[in-house]
Scaffold this active site. Structure first.
Site, PDB file in Angstrom:
ATOM      1  N   ASN A 151     -28.067 -33.409   1.317  1.00  0.00           N
ATOM      2  CA  ASN A 151     -28.072 -33.580  -0.154  1.00  0.00           C
ATOM      3  C   ASN A 151     -29.061 -32.658  -0.863  1.00  0.00           C
ATOM      4  OD1 ASN A 151     -30.126 -35.111   1.026  1.00  0.00           O
ATOM      5  ND2 ASN A 151     -30.026 -36.714  -0.524  1.00  0.00           N
ATOM      6  N   LYS A 174     -33.221 -29.667  12.769  1.00  0.00           N
ATOM      7  CA  LYS A 174     -31.754 -29.603  12.732  1.00  0.00           C
ATOM      8  C   LYS A 174     -31.299 -30.083  11.360  1.00  0.00           C
ATOM      9  CE  LYS A 174     -28.555 -32.548  13.602  1.00  0.00           C
ATOM     10  NZ  LYS A 174     -27.739 -32.224  12.401  1.00  0.00           N
ATOM     11  N   GLY A 227     -32.104 -39.616   6.238  1.00  0.00           N
ATOM     12  CA  GLY A 227     -30.668 -39.890   6.259  1.00  0.00           C
ATOM     13  C   GLY A 227     -30.418 -41.369   6.060  1.00  0.00           C
ATOM     14  N   SER A 228     -29.317 -41.850   6.587  1.00  0.00           N
ATOM     15  CA  SER A 228     -28.946 -43.246   6.324  1.00  0.00           C
ATOM     16  C   SER A 228     -29.754 -44.199   7.202  1.00  0.00           C
ATOM     17  CB  SER A 228     -27.452 -43.441   6.573  1.00  0.00           C
ATOM     18  OG  SER A 228     -27.144 -43.146   7.916  1.00  0.00           O
ATOM     19  N   GLU A 249     -37.217 -41.441   6.537  1.00  0.00           N
ATOM     20  CA  GLU A 249     -36.912 -41.470   5.099  1.00  0.00           C
ATOM     21  C   GLU A 249     -35.462 -41.896   4.992  1.00  0.00           C
ATOM     22  OE1 GLU A 249     -39.081 -40.854   2.867  1.00  0.00           O
ATOM     23  OE2 GLU A 249     -40.527 -39.421   3.654  1.00  0.00           O
ATOM     24  N   LEU A 250     -35.211 -43.157   4.660  1.00  0.00           N
ATOM     25  CA  LEU A 250     -33.843 -43.668   4.774  1.00  0.00           C
ATOM     26  C   LEU A 250     -33.232 -43.978   3.406  1.00  0.00           C
ATOM     27  CD1 LEU A 250     -34.598 -45.789   7.949  1.00  0.00           C
ATOM     28  CD2 LEU A 250     -33.852 -43.417   7.809  1.00  0.00           C
ATOM     29  N   CYS A 283     -31.427 -40.033  -2.512  1.00  0.00           N
ATOM     30  CA  CYS A 283     -31.906 -41.298  -1.940  1.00  0.00           C
ATOM     31  C   CYS A 283     -32.629 -42.139  -2.985  1.00  0.00           C
ATOM     32  CB  CYS A 283     -32.768 -41.052  -0.720  1.00  0.00           C
ATOM     33  SG  CYS A 283     -34.146 -39.948  -1.054  1.00  0.00           S
ATOM     34  N   GLU A 380     -25.769 -48.828  -0.295  1.00  0.00           N
ATOM     35  CA  GLU A 380     -26.048 -47.639  -1.107  1.00  0.00           C
ATOM     36  C   GLU A 380     -24.747 -46.876  -1.395  1.00  0.00           C
ATOM     37  OE1 GLU A 380     -28.296 -44.644   1.021  1.00  0.00           O
ATOM     38  OE2 GLU A 380     -29.331 -44.098  -0.828  1.00  0.00           O
TER      39      GLU A 380
END
Ligand code: NAD
Length: 475
Positions: A151, A174, A227-228, A249-250, A283, A380
Protein backbone atom coordinates in the site's frame (compact mmCIF):
# COMPACT_ATOMS: atom_id res chain seq x y z
CA UNK A 1 7.62 6.76 -18.06
CA UNK A 2 9.21 3.39 -18.78
CA UNK A 3 8.61 0.85 -16.05
CA UNK A 4 12.06 -0.48 -15.05
CA UNK A 5 13.42 -4.01 -15.45
CA UNK A 6 12.90 -5.92 -12.24
CA UNK A 7 15.48 -7.76 -10.18
CA UNK A 8 16.48 -8.75 -6.68
CA UNK A 9 19.67 -7.27 -5.16
CA UNK A 10 21.81 -9.79 -3.28
CA UNK A 11 25.28 -8.76 -2.15
CA UNK A 12 24.99 -5.70 -4.37
CA UNK A 13 24.39 -7.83 -7.48
CA UNK A 14 21.27 -7.47 -9.55
CA UNK A 15 19.64 -10.87 -9.80
CA UNK A 16 17.38 -10.92 -12.88
CA UNK A 17 14.74 -13.37 -14.03
CA UNK A 18 17.06 -15.93 -15.72
CA UNK A 19 15.46 -19.33 -15.31
CA UNK A 20 13.61 -18.37 -12.14
CA UNK A 21 9.86 -18.47 -11.57
CA UNK A 22 8.25 -15.07 -12.13
CA UNK A 23 5.42 -12.86 -10.92
CA UNK A 24 3.70 -10.58 -13.41
CA UNK A 25 3.32 -6.98 -12.19
CA UNK A 26 0.07 -5.32 -13.28
CA UNK A 27 -0.79 -1.61 -13.58
CA UNK A 28 -3.95 -1.41 -11.42
CA UNK A 29 -5.34 1.54 -13.40
CA UNK A 30 -5.21 -0.23 -16.76
CA UNK A 31 -5.00 -3.93 -15.93
CA UNK A 32 -1.96 -4.19 -18.24
CA UNK A 33 1.04 -6.37 -17.48
CA UNK A 34 4.04 -4.09 -16.96
CA UNK A 35 6.85 -6.26 -15.62
CA UNK A 36 8.18 -9.71 -14.86
CA UNK A 37 9.62 -10.12 -11.38
CA UNK A 38 12.07 -12.92 -10.52
CA UNK A 39 11.07 -15.06 -7.55
CA UNK A 40 13.85 -16.28 -5.27
CA UNK A 41 14.96 -19.89 -5.22
CA UNK A 42 16.15 -21.51 -1.98
CA UNK A 43 19.68 -20.98 -3.26
CA UNK A 44 19.05 -17.22 -3.73
CA UNK A 45 17.73 -16.97 -0.18
CA UNK A 46 20.75 -18.85 1.22
CA UNK A 47 23.01 -16.37 -0.57
CA UNK A 48 21.06 -13.46 0.88
CA UNK A 49 21.36 -14.99 4.37
CA UNK A 50 25.11 -15.49 4.01
CA UNK A 51 25.51 -11.87 2.88
CA UNK A 52 23.34 -10.63 5.74
CA UNK A 53 25.52 -12.55 8.19
CA UNK A 54 28.63 -10.88 6.75
CA UNK A 55 26.87 -7.52 6.55
CA UNK A 56 26.04 -7.58 10.24
CA UNK A 57 29.68 -8.10 11.19
CA UNK A 58 30.75 -5.22 8.93
CA UNK A 59 28.05 -2.77 9.92
CA UNK A 60 27.92 -3.27 13.68
CA UNK A 61 31.63 -2.39 13.78
CA UNK A 62 31.13 0.78 11.73
CA UNK A 63 31.23 4.22 13.37
CA UNK A 64 27.80 5.81 13.88
CA UNK A 65 29.01 8.82 11.86
CA UNK A 66 29.51 6.53 8.86
CA UNK A 67 26.03 5.03 9.21
CA UNK A 68 24.59 8.53 9.54
CA UNK A 69 26.48 9.74 6.46
CA UNK A 70 25.10 6.88 4.35
CA UNK A 71 21.53 7.53 5.50
CA UNK A 72 21.88 11.27 4.84
CA UNK A 73 23.31 10.74 1.35
CA UNK A 74 20.59 8.18 0.56
CA UNK A 75 17.95 10.71 1.64
CA UNK A 76 19.49 13.24 -0.77
CA UNK A 77 19.33 10.72 -3.62
CA UNK A 78 15.68 9.94 -2.82
CA UNK A 79 14.89 13.66 -3.01
CA UNK A 80 16.71 13.91 -6.37
CA UNK A 81 14.95 10.84 -7.75
CA UNK A 82 11.54 11.48 -6.13
CA UNK A 83 9.85 12.33 -9.45
CA UNK A 84 10.97 9.08 -11.10
CA UNK A 85 10.21 7.03 -8.01
CA UNK A 86 6.72 8.53 -7.83
CA UNK A 87 5.98 7.71 -11.47
CA UNK A 88 7.03 4.10 -10.92
CA UNK A 89 5.01 3.87 -7.71
CA UNK A 90 1.88 5.16 -9.42
CA UNK A 91 2.34 2.71 -12.31
CA UNK A 92 2.53 -0.31 -10.03
CA UNK A 93 0.25 0.73 -7.15
CA UNK A 94 -2.18 3.29 -8.55
CA UNK A 95 -2.16 6.23 -6.11
CA UNK A 96 -2.13 9.79 -7.49
CA UNK A 97 1.33 11.08 -8.43
CA UNK A 98 1.29 13.83 -5.80
CA UNK A 99 0.70 11.30 -3.02
CA UNK A 100 3.41 9.06 -4.49
CA UNK A 101 5.92 11.91 -4.48
CA UNK A 102 4.94 12.82 -0.92
CA UNK A 103 5.72 9.25 0.07
CA UNK A 104 9.22 9.49 -1.41
CA UNK A 105 9.86 12.78 0.41
CA UNK A 106 8.57 11.38 3.71
CA UNK A 107 11.00 8.47 3.25
CA UNK A 108 13.88 10.91 2.76
CA UNK A 109 12.82 12.76 5.93
CA UNK A 110 12.70 9.49 7.85
CA UNK A 111 16.21 8.47 6.78
CA UNK A 112 17.46 11.96 7.73
CA UNK A 113 15.86 11.61 11.15
CA UNK A 114 17.36 8.13 11.61
CA UNK A 115 20.77 9.51 10.60
CA UNK A 116 20.55 11.78 13.64
CA UNK A 117 19.43 8.90 15.84
CA UNK A 118 22.63 6.93 15.02
CA UNK A 119 24.40 9.21 17.48
CA UNK A 120 21.66 9.27 20.10
CA UNK A 121 21.72 5.66 21.26
CA UNK A 122 22.48 6.01 24.94
CA UNK A 123 22.95 3.32 27.55
CA UNK A 124 23.37 4.13 31.25
CA UNK A 125 25.98 3.77 33.93
CA UNK A 126 24.83 2.33 37.24
CA UNK A 127 25.95 3.66 40.63
CA UNK A 128 28.60 1.29 42.08
CA UNK A 129 31.32 1.53 44.72
CA UNK A 130 34.65 3.00 43.59
CA UNK A 131 36.68 0.44 41.69
CA UNK A 132 33.73 -1.42 40.22
CA UNK A 133 31.60 -0.59 37.24
CA UNK A 134 28.23 -1.57 35.85
CA UNK A 135 26.53 -0.39 32.69
CA UNK A 136 23.53 -1.03 30.51
CA UNK A 137 24.20 -0.82 26.79
CA UNK A 138 22.29 -1.18 23.57
CA UNK A 139 23.63 -3.44 20.83
CA UNK A 140 22.23 -4.12 17.36
CA UNK A 141 20.01 -7.21 17.42
CA UNK A 142 21.54 -8.87 14.32
CA UNK A 143 20.32 -9.65 10.80
CA UNK A 144 16.63 -8.79 10.38
CA UNK A 145 14.09 -10.33 7.99
CA UNK A 146 11.56 -7.68 6.99
CA UNK A 147 8.33 -7.98 5.00
CA UNK A 148 6.69 -4.86 3.56
CA UNK A 149 3.22 -4.58 1.96
CA UNK A 150 2.01 -2.98 -1.26
CA UNK A 151 0.00 0.00 0.00
CA UNK A 152 2.98 2.35 0.60
CA UNK A 153 5.69 0.73 -1.52
CA UNK A 154 8.38 3.36 -0.81
CA UNK A 155 7.80 4.35 2.81
CA UNK A 156 7.12 0.80 3.98
CA UNK A 157 10.50 -0.30 2.59
CA UNK A 158 12.22 2.81 4.01
CA UNK A 159 10.80 1.96 7.44
CA UNK A 160 11.84 -1.67 7.13
CA UNK A 161 15.47 -0.92 6.27
CA UNK A 162 16.06 2.53 7.87
CA UNK A 163 15.80 1.45 11.54
CA UNK A 164 18.07 -1.59 11.12
CA UNK A 165 20.70 0.40 9.19
CA UNK A 166 20.73 3.17 11.81
CA UNK A 167 21.05 0.57 14.59
CA UNK A 168 23.98 -1.27 12.97
CA UNK A 169 22.05 -4.34 11.80
CA UNK A 170 21.89 -5.97 8.39
CA UNK A 171 18.50 -6.54 6.78
CA UNK A 172 16.87 -8.71 4.13
CA UNK A 173 13.70 -7.00 2.94
CA UNK A 174 10.94 -8.65 0.92
CA UNK A 175 8.51 -6.06 -0.36
CA UNK A 176 5.18 -7.18 -1.79
CA UNK A 177 5.52 -8.79 -5.21
CA UNK A 178 2.71 -6.55 -6.57
CA UNK A 179 4.78 -3.35 -6.11
CA UNK A 180 8.47 -4.29 -6.39
CA UNK A 181 10.12 -1.46 -8.35
CA UNK A 182 9.56 1.29 -5.75
CA UNK A 183 11.37 -0.75 -3.09
CA UNK A 184 14.18 -1.64 -5.50
CA UNK A 185 14.70 2.06 -6.23
CA UNK A 186 14.76 2.88 -2.52
CA UNK A 187 17.37 0.20 -1.78
CA UNK A 188 19.40 1.37 -4.80
CA UNK A 189 19.55 4.87 -3.28
CA UNK A 190 21.13 3.37 -0.14
CA UNK A 191 23.66 1.35 -2.15
CA UNK A 192 24.52 4.37 -4.30
CA UNK A 193 25.01 6.33 -1.08
CA UNK A 194 27.78 3.95 -0.04
CA UNK A 195 25.97 1.31 2.02
CA UNK A 196 28.12 -1.84 1.96
CA UNK A 197 26.22 -4.26 -0.29
CA UNK A 198 26.24 -6.99 2.35
CA UNK A 199 24.14 -4.84 4.70
CA UNK A 200 20.87 -4.69 2.73
CA UNK A 201 19.44 -7.37 0.44
CA UNK A 202 16.14 -7.11 -1.39
CA UNK A 203 14.41 -10.34 -2.45
CA UNK A 204 11.04 -11.37 -3.85
CA UNK A 205 9.40 -14.76 -3.93
CA UNK A 206 6.44 -16.87 -2.97
CA UNK A 207 5.73 -15.12 0.37
CA UNK A 208 5.20 -18.28 2.41
CA UNK A 209 8.38 -19.88 1.00
CA UNK A 210 10.48 -16.80 1.70
CA UNK A 211 9.20 -16.26 5.22
CA UNK A 212 9.63 -19.93 6.19
CA UNK A 213 13.13 -20.01 4.71
CA UNK A 214 14.37 -16.80 6.32
CA UNK A 215 12.67 -17.27 9.67
CA UNK A 216 13.88 -20.88 9.77
CA UNK A 217 17.50 -19.70 9.62
CA UNK A 218 19.48 -19.14 12.83
CA UNK A 219 21.19 -16.19 11.08
CA UNK A 220 18.01 -14.11 11.33
CA UNK A 221 17.52 -12.60 14.80
CA UNK A 222 14.41 -10.55 14.26
CA UNK A 223 11.20 -10.45 12.20
CA UNK A 224 9.69 -7.13 11.14
CA UNK A 225 6.33 -7.36 9.38
CA UNK A 226 3.71 -4.94 8.12
CA UNK A 227 0.47 -6.43 6.79
CA UNK A 228 -2.70 -8.14 7.91
CA UNK A 229 -3.27 -9.44 11.43
CA UNK A 230 -3.92 -12.94 10.05
CA UNK A 231 -0.55 -13.17 8.26
CA UNK A 232 1.11 -11.46 11.24
CA UNK A 233 -0.10 -14.16 13.63
CA UNK A 234 1.18 -16.85 11.25
CA UNK A 235 4.63 -15.22 10.99
CA UNK A 236 4.86 -14.74 14.76
CA UNK A 237 4.39 -18.50 15.17
CA UNK A 238 7.24 -19.13 12.72
CA UNK A 239 9.40 -16.59 14.59
CA UNK A 240 8.57 -18.24 17.92
CA UNK A 241 10.23 -21.49 16.78
CA UNK A 242 13.56 -19.66 16.65
CA UNK A 243 12.75 -17.32 19.58
CA UNK A 244 13.18 -14.33 17.26
CA UNK A 245 12.15 -10.84 18.29
CA UNK A 246 9.28 -9.24 16.41
CA UNK A 247 7.93 -5.88 15.34
CA UNK A 248 4.40 -6.27 13.99
CA UNK A 249 2.54 -3.45 12.23
CA UNK A 250 -0.85 -5.01 11.56
CA UNK A 251 -4.38 -4.05 10.61
CA UNK A 252 -6.66 -1.43 12.13
CA UNK A 253 -10.29 -0.31 12.04
CA UNK A 254 -9.91 3.44 12.68
CA UNK A 255 -12.69 4.93 14.84
CA UNK A 256 -13.47 8.64 14.36
CA UNK A 257 -15.44 10.21 17.22
CA UNK A 258 -17.22 13.39 16.18
CA UNK A 259 -18.84 15.35 19.03
CA UNK A 260 -21.64 17.90 18.76
CA UNK A 261 -19.32 20.76 19.78
CA UNK A 262 -17.12 20.37 16.69
CA UNK A 263 -17.31 22.36 13.48
CA UNK A 264 -18.88 19.84 11.09
CA UNK A 265 -17.58 21.47 7.89
CA UNK A 266 -13.98 21.46 9.12
CA UNK A 267 -14.27 17.84 10.25
CA UNK A 268 -15.71 16.81 6.88
CA UNK A 269 -13.19 18.75 4.80
CA UNK A 270 -10.38 17.02 6.71
CA UNK A 271 -11.73 13.52 7.24
CA UNK A 272 -13.35 12.84 3.85
CA UNK A 273 -9.98 13.47 2.17
CA UNK A 274 -8.29 11.29 4.82
CA UNK A 275 -10.80 8.47 4.31
CA UNK A 276 -10.29 8.23 0.56
CA UNK A 277 -6.50 8.78 0.57
CA UNK A 278 -4.85 5.86 -1.22
CA UNK A 279 -8.38 4.53 -1.87
CA UNK A 280 -8.69 3.69 1.83
CA UNK A 281 -5.86 1.16 1.61
CA UNK A 282 -4.14 2.58 4.64
CA UNK A 283 -3.66 0.79 7.96
CA UNK A 284 -4.58 4.02 9.83
CA UNK A 285 -7.50 4.82 7.51
CA UNK A 286 -10.47 6.44 9.30
CA UNK A 287 -13.24 3.85 8.95
CA UNK A 288 -15.94 3.90 11.64
CA UNK A 289 -17.42 7.39 11.96
CA UNK A 290 -18.94 7.48 15.44
CA UNK A 291 -21.09 10.59 15.36
CA UNK A 292 -22.95 12.22 18.27
CA UNK A 293 -26.65 12.20 17.50
CA UNK A 294 -27.30 15.99 17.42
CA UNK A 295 -25.08 16.50 14.34
CA UNK A 296 -25.62 13.10 12.77
CA UNK A 297 -27.88 14.07 9.85
CA UNK A 298 -25.72 17.06 8.87
CA UNK A 299 -22.53 15.07 9.13
CA UNK A 300 -23.85 12.12 7.10
CA UNK A 301 -25.30 14.31 4.33
CA UNK A 302 -22.16 16.48 4.13
CA UNK A 303 -20.01 13.36 3.93
CA UNK A 304 -22.03 11.92 1.05
CA UNK A 305 -21.99 15.24 -0.82
CA UNK A 306 -18.18 15.43 -0.60
CA UNK A 307 -17.63 11.72 -1.39
CA UNK A 308 -19.63 12.11 -4.61
CA UNK A 309 -17.29 14.89 -5.77
CA UNK A 310 -14.06 12.92 -5.44
CA UNK A 311 -12.39 12.62 -8.85
CA UNK A 312 -11.51 8.97 -9.40
CA UNK A 313 -9.09 8.06 -12.20
CA UNK A 314 -5.63 7.03 -13.26
CA UNK A 315 -3.11 8.38 -10.74
CA UNK A 316 -1.13 9.94 -13.59
CA UNK A 317 -4.01 12.33 -14.39
CA UNK A 318 -3.43 15.61 -12.52
CA UNK A 319 -7.10 15.97 -11.56
CA UNK A 320 -7.29 12.53 -9.94
CA UNK A 321 -7.88 12.54 -6.19
CA UNK A 322 -8.37 8.78 -5.82
CA UNK A 323 -6.77 6.06 -7.95
CA UNK A 324 -7.75 2.42 -8.42
CA UNK A 325 -7.46 -0.20 -5.72
CA UNK A 326 -4.01 -1.77 -5.82
CA UNK A 327 -4.90 -5.30 -6.90
CA UNK A 328 -7.79 -7.45 -8.06
CA UNK A 329 -8.39 -8.90 -4.56
CA UNK A 330 -9.44 -5.55 -3.09
CA UNK A 331 -12.57 -4.70 -5.16
CA UNK A 332 -13.70 -8.34 -4.78
CA UNK A 333 -13.41 -8.11 -0.98
CA UNK A 334 -15.06 -4.69 -0.77
CA UNK A 335 -17.93 -5.75 -3.00
CA UNK A 336 -18.63 -8.73 -0.80
CA UNK A 337 -18.38 -6.70 2.46
CA UNK A 338 -20.69 -3.96 1.16
CA UNK A 339 -23.25 -6.55 -0.01
CA UNK A 340 -23.16 -8.22 3.42
CA UNK A 341 -23.72 -4.86 5.18
CA UNK A 342 -26.63 -3.93 2.90
CA UNK A 343 -28.18 -7.39 3.38
CA UNK A 344 -28.06 -6.84 7.11
CA UNK A 345 -29.80 -3.44 6.83
CA UNK A 346 -27.11 -0.80 6.21
CA UNK A 347 -28.10 2.15 3.99
CA UNK A 348 -25.90 2.54 0.90
CA UNK A 349 -25.81 6.32 0.32
CA UNK A 350 -23.28 6.55 -2.49
CA UNK A 351 -20.84 4.29 -4.34
CA UNK A 352 -21.10 0.57 -3.78
CA UNK A 353 -19.95 -0.27 -7.30
CA UNK A 354 -16.94 -0.71 -9.52
CA UNK A 355 -16.10 2.04 -12.00
CA UNK A 356 -15.15 1.57 -15.68
CA UNK A 357 -14.23 -1.57 -17.53
CA UNK A 358 -10.50 -1.72 -16.91
CA UNK A 359 -8.27 -1.77 -13.84
CA UNK A 360 -9.47 -2.17 -10.25
CA UNK A 361 -11.54 0.99 -9.66
CA UNK A 362 -14.17 1.11 -6.94
CA UNK A 363 -16.29 4.18 -6.19
CA UNK A 364 -15.98 6.17 -2.94
CA UNK A 365 -18.67 4.54 -0.83
CA UNK A 366 -20.68 5.63 2.20
CA UNK A 367 -22.73 3.25 4.34
CA UNK A 368 -24.90 4.62 7.15
CA UNK A 369 -26.81 3.00 10.02
CA UNK A 370 -24.61 -0.05 9.68
CA UNK A 371 -25.60 -2.89 12.03
CA UNK A 372 -22.91 -4.01 14.42
CA UNK A 373 -23.05 -7.59 13.19
CA UNK A 374 -22.15 -6.61 9.60
CA UNK A 375 -18.74 -8.04 8.73
CA UNK A 376 -17.46 -4.59 7.70
CA UNK A 377 -18.10 -3.25 11.24
CA UNK A 378 -15.72 -5.88 12.58
CA UNK A 379 -13.13 -6.64 9.88
CA UNK A 380 -10.83 -4.07 8.29
CA UNK A 381 -12.31 -3.10 4.90
CA UNK A 382 -8.99 -1.67 3.59
CA UNK A 383 -10.84 0.20 0.88
CA UNK A 384 -12.77 3.38 0.04
CA UNK A 385 -15.72 2.78 2.37
CA UNK A 386 -16.88 5.02 5.23
CA UNK A 387 -19.23 3.64 7.89
CA UNK A 388 -21.34 6.30 9.63
CA UNK A 389 -23.45 5.64 12.72
CA UNK A 390 -25.16 7.74 15.39
CA UNK A 391 -24.46 7.44 19.14
CA UNK A 392 -25.96 9.00 22.26
CA UNK A 393 -22.93 10.54 23.99
CA UNK A 394 -19.34 10.24 25.11
CA UNK A 395 -19.49 6.97 27.07
CA UNK A 396 -21.30 5.15 24.27
CA UNK A 397 -18.92 6.59 21.65
CA UNK A 398 -15.78 5.55 23.53
CA UNK A 399 -17.23 2.07 24.08
CA UNK A 400 -17.82 1.70 20.34
CA UNK A 401 -14.31 3.00 19.54
CA UNK A 402 -12.75 0.40 21.86
CA UNK A 403 -15.13 -2.46 20.94
CA UNK A 404 -12.87 -4.18 18.42
CA UNK A 405 -9.66 -6.11 19.06
CA UNK A 406 -7.79 -3.63 16.81
CA UNK A 407 -5.99 -0.61 18.25
CA UNK A 408 -3.95 1.23 15.63
CA UNK A 409 -5.15 4.80 14.96
CA UNK A 410 -8.11 6.64 16.51
CA UNK A 411 -9.42 10.11 15.70
CA UNK A 412 -11.57 12.48 17.76
CA UNK A 413 -13.09 15.88 17.14
CA UNK A 414 -14.22 18.07 20.02
CA UNK A 415 -13.59 21.62 21.26
CA UNK A 416 -13.96 20.60 24.92
CA UNK A 417 -10.44 20.63 26.44
CA UNK A 418 -11.29 18.33 29.34
CA UNK A 419 -12.86 15.84 26.97
CA UNK A 420 -9.77 15.96 24.72
CA UNK A 421 -7.68 14.77 27.69
CA UNK A 422 -10.22 12.05 28.59
CA UNK A 423 -10.13 10.77 25.01
CA UNK A 424 -6.32 10.74 24.98
CA UNK A 425 -6.54 8.61 28.14
CA UNK A 426 -9.38 6.31 27.16
CA UNK A 427 -8.91 5.45 23.49
CA UNK A 428 -7.22 2.07 23.08
CA UNK A 429 -4.92 2.86 20.17
CA UNK A 430 -1.24 3.23 19.43
CA UNK A 431 -1.84 6.61 17.76
CA UNK A 432 -4.51 9.22 18.48
CA UNK A 433 -5.29 12.36 16.46
CA UNK A 434 -7.36 15.05 18.18
CA UNK A 435 -8.92 17.64 15.87
CA UNK A 436 -6.85 16.50 12.90
CA UNK A 437 -6.18 13.62 10.54
CA UNK A 438 -2.45 13.13 10.97
CA UNK A 439 -1.15 10.34 13.16
CA UNK A 440 2.38 9.99 11.88
CA UNK A 441 5.62 11.97 11.99
CA UNK A 442 9.20 10.84 11.48
CA UNK A 443 10.05 11.62 15.11
CA UNK A 444 7.06 9.80 16.63
CA UNK A 445 6.63 6.04 17.10
CA UNK A 446 4.24 4.49 14.59
CA UNK A 447 2.58 1.30 15.80
CA UNK A 448 -0.44 -0.25 17.43
CA UNK A 449 -1.78 -2.12 20.45
CA UNK A 450 -4.00 -5.22 20.79
CA UNK A 451 -4.39 -7.08 17.47
CA UNK A 452 -2.84 -4.16 15.60
CA UNK A 453 0.55 -5.42 16.69
CA UNK A 454 3.45 -4.35 18.85
CA UNK A 455 6.72 -2.48 18.53
CA UNK A 456 7.23 0.74 16.62
CA UNK A 457 8.76 2.18 13.52
CA UNK A 458 9.77 5.84 13.12
CA UNK A 459 10.93 7.92 16.07
CA UNK A 460 13.82 6.99 18.33
CA UNK A 461 11.81 3.84 19.08
CA UNK A 462 12.18 2.65 15.48
CA UNK A 463 15.93 2.36 16.00
CA UNK A 464 15.77 0.97 19.54
CA UNK A 465 13.41 -1.74 18.23
CA UNK A 466 16.42 -3.07 16.27
CA UNK A 467 18.60 -3.29 19.38
CA UNK A 468 18.99 -5.55 22.40
CA UNK A 469 20.10 -4.68 25.90
CA UNK A 470 23.19 -5.97 27.62
CA UNK A 471 24.10 -5.36 31.28
CA UNK A 472 27.81 -5.44 31.98
CA UNK A 473 28.97 -5.88 35.60
CA UNK A 474 32.67 -5.34 36.16
CA UNK A 475 34.30 -5.91 39.56
P1 NAD B 1 -2.59 -10.74 2.82
O1 NAD B 1 -3.01 -10.90 4.23
O2 NAD B 1 -2.50 -11.94 1.94
O3 NAD B 1 -1.14 -10.06 2.74
C1 NAD B 1 -0.79 -8.92 3.49
C2 NAD B 1 0.69 -8.68 3.24
O4 NAD B 1 1.44 -9.76 3.76
C3 NAD B 1 1.07 -8.61 1.77
O5 NAD B 1 2.05 -7.62 1.62
C4 NAD B 1 1.66 -9.98 1.45
O6 NAD B 1 2.66 -9.93 0.44
C5 NAD B 1 2.26 -10.38 2.77
N1 NAD B 1 2.24 -11.82 3.02
C6 NAD B 1 1.21 -12.66 2.85
N2 NAD B 1 1.54 -13.90 3.24
C7 NAD B 1 2.82 -13.83 3.67
C8 NAD B 1 3.74 -14.77 4.20
N3 NAD B 1 3.40 -16.07 4.40
N4 NAD B 1 4.99 -14.36 4.51
C9 NAD B 1 5.34 -13.08 4.34
N5 NAD B 1 4.52 -12.13 3.86
C10 NAD B 1 3.27 -12.51 3.54
O7 NAD B 1 -3.56 -9.71 2.22
P2 NAD B 1 -3.55 -8.75 0.98
O8 NAD B 1 -4.70 -9.11 0.12
O9 NAD B 1 -2.22 -8.56 0.33
O10 NAD B 1 -3.88 -7.43 1.76
C11 NAD B 1 -5.14 -7.28 2.36
C12 NAD B 1 -5.09 -7.15 3.84
O11 NAD B 1 -3.77 -6.95 4.32
C13 NAD B 1 -5.87 -5.94 4.21
O12 NAD B 1 -7.16 -6.29 4.55
C14 NAD B 1 -5.12 -5.34 5.35
O13 NAD B 1 -5.70 -5.78 6.56
C15 NAD B 1 -3.77 -5.92 5.29
N6 NAD B 1 -2.72 -4.97 4.93
C16 NAD B 1 -2.26 -4.17 5.91
C17 NAD B 1 -1.29 -3.25 5.62
C18 NAD B 1 -0.76 -2.35 6.68
O14 NAD B 1 -0.22 -1.31 6.36
N7 NAD B 1 -0.85 -2.72 7.97
C19 NAD B 1 -0.79 -3.15 4.34
C20 NAD B 1 -1.27 -3.99 3.33
C21 NAD B 1 -2.24 -4.93 3.66
Amino acid sequence: MTYPDLHMIIGGEKVAVGDRRTHTVVNPATGEDIGQLPLASADDLDKALAKADEGFRIWRAEAPEKRAAVLTRAAGLIRERAGDMAAVLTAEQGKPLGEAKGEAIYSAMLLEFYAGECKRIYGRTLVRPAGSHAEVRYEPVGPIAAFAPWNFPIINVARKVGGPIAAGCSVIVKPAEETPASGIMLVQCLLDAGLPPEVCQIVFGVPDEVSRHLLGSPIIRKLSFTGSTAVGKHLMKLAAEGMKRTTMELGGHGPVLVFEDSDVDIVLDTMVAAKFRNAGQVCVSPTRFIVEQGIYDNFRDGFVERAKKIAVGNGTDKDTRMGPMANARRPDTIEQMVADAVDKGAKLLTGGERIGNQGFFYAPTVLADVPQDAEIMNEEPFGPVALINSYAGEAEMIAEANRLPYGLAAYAWTKDAARQRRLADELEAGMVAINGANVSAVDAPFGGVKWSGHGSEDGAEGVLACMVLKSVHQS
